[in-house]
Design a protein around this motif. Structure first.
Motif, PDB file in Angstrom:
ATOM      1  N   ASP A  59       0.827  -1.204   0.000  1.00 48.20           N
ATOM      2  CA  ASP A  59       0.000   0.000   0.000  1.00 48.20           C
ATOM      3  C   ASP A  59       0.867   1.262   0.000  1.00 48.20           C
ATOM      4  O   ASP A  59       0.567   2.245   0.661  1.00 48.20           O
ATOM      5  N   SER A  60       1.942   1.219  -0.803  1.00 54.56           N
ATOM      6  CA  SER A  60       2.826   2.373  -0.912  1.00 54.56           C
ATOM      7  C   SER A  60       2.604   3.141  -2.208  1.00 54.56           C
ATOM      8  O   SER A  60       3.056   4.277  -2.339  1.00 54.56           O
ATOM      9  N   VAL A  61       1.889   2.528  -3.171  1.00 56.74           N
ATOM     10  CA  VAL A  61       1.625   3.156  -4.456  1.00 56.74           C
ATOM     11  C   VAL A  61       0.220   2.782  -4.909  1.00 56.74           C
ATOM     12  O   VAL A  61      -0.184   1.624  -4.797  1.00 56.74           O
ATOM     13  N   ALA A  79       1.219   8.073  -3.718  1.00 56.00           N
ATOM     14  CA  ALA A  79       2.396   7.311  -3.278  1.00 56.00           C
ATOM     15  C   ALA A  79       2.780   7.810  -1.890  1.00 56.00           C
ATOM     16  O   ALA A  79       2.627   8.988  -1.582  1.00 56.00           O
ATOM     17  N   ASN A  80       3.285   6.886  -1.059  1.00 56.48           N
ATOM     18  CA  ASN A  80       3.718   7.313   0.266  1.00 56.48           C
ATOM     19  C   ASN A  80       5.081   7.998   0.166  1.00 56.48           C
ATOM     20  O   ASN A  80       5.731   7.991  -0.888  1.00 56.48           O
ATOM     21  N   ALA A  81       5.524   8.594   1.252  1.00 50.69           N
ATOM     22  CA  ALA A  81       6.764   9.373   1.261  1.00 50.69           C
ATOM     23  C   ALA A  81       7.978   8.524   0.887  1.00 50.69           C
ATOM     24  O   ALA A  81       8.873   8.999   0.180  1.00 50.69           O
ATOM     25  N   LYS A  82       8.023   7.298   1.335  1.00 51.40           N
ATOM     26  CA  LYS A  82       9.155   6.408   1.040  1.00 51.40           C
ATOM     27  C   LYS A  82       9.232   6.116  -0.458  1.00 51.40           C
ATOM     28  O   LYS A  82      10.315   6.157  -1.053  1.00 51.40           O
ATOM     29  N   ALA A  83       8.098   5.814  -1.088  1.00 52.49           N
ATOM     30  CA  ALA A  83       8.078   5.537  -2.527  1.00 52.49           C
ATOM     31  C   ALA A  83       8.516   6.768  -3.317  1.00 52.49           C
ATOM     32  O   ALA A  83       9.269   6.662  -4.294  1.00 52.49           O
TER      33      ALA A  83
END
Length: 158
Positions: A59-61, A79-83
């Protein structure tokens, strides 16, 4: 080549999840392939089965699958911050809004084939995807031949 894209999809998704770079690249490839997986022939007679929003396992993208001319495309809509950070390190300044899936067309043998962009390594590969059911897709592929193979499942959000 189609399998190469899926490997890269898996890698890209894993990078978004915070894994080491080689694993991240494999996850992105698998995720991308899975997000595009809605283009499986059994469920996509009219080409609309894949239209919607899909998420990777981490669930990062989130990717919006849509029509683009006579083919299907998939654009990152969240997208989450890490992605986002992983994509920037790979040379993709703006992950959200980037087309990860390009020119996917139905193969006569069943799967859909097209190009998959992997943002954290800034490369495009050939890929294939298949729809498992209306809300689940699976992509799989290999870096080279049958080496570095990966697969990943994606889930429909909308």
């Amino acid at each position: 080549m189609a399998q190469e894209a899926i490997f890269c999809i898996s890698a890209a998704l894993e990078s978004a999840a915070g894994m080491r770079r080689p694993m991240r690249q494999m996850r992105w490839a698998a995720a991308a392939a899975l997000l595009v997986a809605g283009w499986q022939p059994a469920a996509a007679a009219d080409g609309d089965a894949a239209i919607g929003i899909w998420r990777n396992t981490q669930d990062s993208v989130h990717i919006e699958a849509r029509h683009c001319g006579a083919s299907m495309c998939g654009k990152v809509v969240w997208a989450n911050a890490k992605a986002i950070a992983d994509a920037r390190r790979g040379g993709t300044a703006n992950l959200v809004g980037t087309d990860l899936f390009r020119d996917f067309r139905k193969d006569k043998k069943g799967p859909w084939r097209g190009k998959v962009f992997v943002p954290d390594i800034n490369k495009t590969f050939s890929g294939t995807v298949m729809l498992i059911d209306a809300n689940t897709a699976k992509g799989s592929g290999c870096l080279v031949g049958r080496v570095g193979c990966r697969s990943q499942t994606l889930t429909r959000l909308k």
